[in-house]
Write an enzyme that holds these catalytic residues in place. Structure first.
Site, PDB file in Angstrom:
ATOM      1  CD  GLN A 173       3.713  -0.382  -1.195  1.00  0.00           C
ATOM      2  OE1 GLN A 173       4.476  -0.712   0.144  1.00  0.00           O
ATOM      3  NE2 GLN A 173       3.489  -1.430  -1.520  1.00  0.00           N
ATOM      4  CB  SER A 205      12.933 -14.834 -10.688  1.00  0.00           C
ATOM      5  OG  SER A 205      12.062 -16.130 -10.444  1.00  0.00           O
ATOM      6  N   GLY A 244       0.694  -6.678  -3.558  1.00  0.00           N
ATOM      7  CA  GLY A 244       2.245  -7.328  -4.289  1.00  0.00           C
ATOM      8  C   GLY A 244       2.657  -6.466  -4.874  1.00  0.00           C
ATOM      9  CD  GLU A 245       3.072  -0.098  -5.597  1.00  0.00           C
ATOM     10  OE1 GLU A 245       4.421   0.772  -6.032  1.00  0.00           O
ATOM     11  OE2 GLU A 245       2.822   0.067  -4.344  1.00  0.00           O
ATOM     12  NE  ARG A 246      11.293  -7.806  -4.089  1.00  0.00           N
ATOM     13  CZ  ARG A 246      11.377  -8.825  -3.596  1.00  0.00           C
ATOM     14  NH1 ARG A 246      10.170  -9.524  -3.528  1.00  0.00           N
ATOM     15  NH2 ARG A 246      12.409  -9.024  -4.307  1.00  0.00           N
ATOM     16  CG  ASN A 284       5.344  -3.883   2.108  1.00  0.00           C
ATOM     17  OD1 ASN A 284       6.003  -3.730   1.671  1.00  0.00           O
ATOM     18  ND2 ASN A 284       4.178  -3.305   2.004  1.00  0.00           N
TER      19      ASN A 284
END
Length: 288
Positions: free
Chosen positions: A41, A57, A81-83, A116
Site C-alpha cells: 500500500q 456513513s 479499498g483499504e480505506r 490512490n
C-alpha cells in the site's frame, strides 16, 4: 528483461471489474477479520477525521462499493479499498463485500497506486516513494512508469526529486506545512541553505512563486561569493545581469538546476540531473 513486467500497464479499468457490467460480477461477502492490508500500500497515513466520517456513513448505509482482494495463504489481501476496510472495522461491520481477483504482485502494486492517485489520497512524498519502489522493484524507467500512469515523464521526475530533500523538509511536506512546489524551490538552492529557505517559507507564509524568487536570489548570492569563479561578472553589472538572465532562461528550458560559471568571456555550464532517465531527457533536449 524481467518477464514479470508483462502484467503491468493494463490500466485500472481492466484490472478492477465494474459492478454495473453484470449482476453476477463476482461480489462476495467475507468476514472482515479474514482480510489483511496490502503490504505494498503506497499510502502510509490515513486522515483520522475523514476515516471517522466514512465510518459513520458505513454504519448508516453499509459498504456500498466492494473492495478488491486476492486470496493469500492466511486469508485475503486488499488490492484496492483499504480505506473502506479500515472504516468498516471502525464501524463494527462483521462482513464486507469484496471482489476476488487474482493478480500478480506487480499488478497489485500498480492498482493500489492508481487507485490512490485517482482519488488524490496520497501526499506528495508517499507518491514519490511509491514511484521509486515500483521503478526499482520492476526495473521500470520514468518514461515507462509515466506511460502506465497516464502522466508526463517530467511530472514523474519532478515528484521523484522531492526524495532528495533533507528528511526534516520532507516531514514538512508530509505534514502539509510545505507544498511540493515549495519543496522544488528549496531543492534549487545549495544544501546548506535549504533548511533556512524552508523555515522562511513557513514563517512568512510565502507562495511558491515568492519562494522561487527568494531561491533565485540565494543562488545568485552563493554563486558570486567566490571572486575566482566570477571576476568579470562581479565587476561589470551588465555582464552579471546578462549571465544570470541566461542562466535562468536555460534552467526554465531544461527543467532542472543550471549554473553558468563565467570568467573572461570563457567558462562552463553545469546542468544537474537526478536519475539516468533525467540525464537521457536532458541529452535529448541538447541534441534535438
Amino acid at each position: 528483461m524481467n518477464n514479470t513486467k508483462k502484467g503491468l500497464g493494463k490500466g485500472l479499468g481492466a484490472l478492477i471489474p465494474q459492478l454495473e457490467q453484470a449482476p453476477d460480477s463476482g461480489v462476495l461477502e467475507i468476514r472482515i477479520q479474514e482480510i489483511i492490508p496490502n503490504k505494498n500500500q503506497p499510502r502510509k497515513e490515513f486522515d483520522e477525521e475523514k476515516l471517522q466520517e466514512l465510518s459513520h456513513s458505513i454504519s448508516q448505509h453499509g459498504v456500498i462499493q466492494p473492495i478488491l482482494v486476492s486470496k493469500v495463504q492466511n486469508g485475503y489481501e486488499i488490492i484496492a479499498g483499504e480505506r473502506r476496510w479500515r472504516a468498516a472495522m471502525k464501524a463494527g461491520i462483521k462482513k464486507i463485500p469484496v471482489i476476488l481477483k487474482e493478480l500478480s504482485d506487480e499488478e497489485k502494486m500498480e492498482v493500489a497506486l492508481i487507485e490512490n492517485l485517482q482519488r488524490e489520497d496520497l501526499n506528495n512524498l508517499e507518491e514519490a516513494q511509491a514511484y521509486k519502489e515500483i521503478m526499482e522493484k520492476y526495473e521500470l524507467t520514468q518514461s515507462q512508469l509515466a506511460e502506465k500512469l497516464g502522466k508526463s515523464r517530467v511530472a514523474i521526475a519532478n515528484t521523484l526529486r522531492l526524495l532528495h530533500l533533507p528528511e526534516k523538509i520532507q516531514d514538512m511536506i508530509k505534514e502539509n506545512t510545505l507544498t511540493a512546489g515549495h519543496g522544488r524551490a528549496v531543492l534549487s538552492v545549495p544544501e546548506n541553505l535549504q533548511e533556512k529557505l524552508a523555515q522562511k517559507i513557513v514563517e512568512d507564509n510565502l507562495s511558491v512563486r515568492e519562494a522561487e524568487k527568494i531561491a533565485q536570489t540565494l543562488k545568485e548570492k552563493e554563486e558570486l561569493k567566490d571572486p575566482q569563479d566570477h571576476p568579470k561578472v562581479k565587476d561589470e553589472g551588465s555582464d552579471q545581469d546578462y549571465i544570470l538572465d541566461l542562466q535562468e532562461r536555460v534552467q526554465r528550458h531544461m527543467g532542472t538546476k543550471v549554473k553558468i560559471k563565467y570568467k573572461n568571456s570563457k567558462g562552463k555550464i553545469e546542468i544537474d540531473y537526478y536519475s539516468d532517465d533525467d540525464l537521457e531527457r536532458i541529452i535529448r533536449q541538447l541534441i534535438e
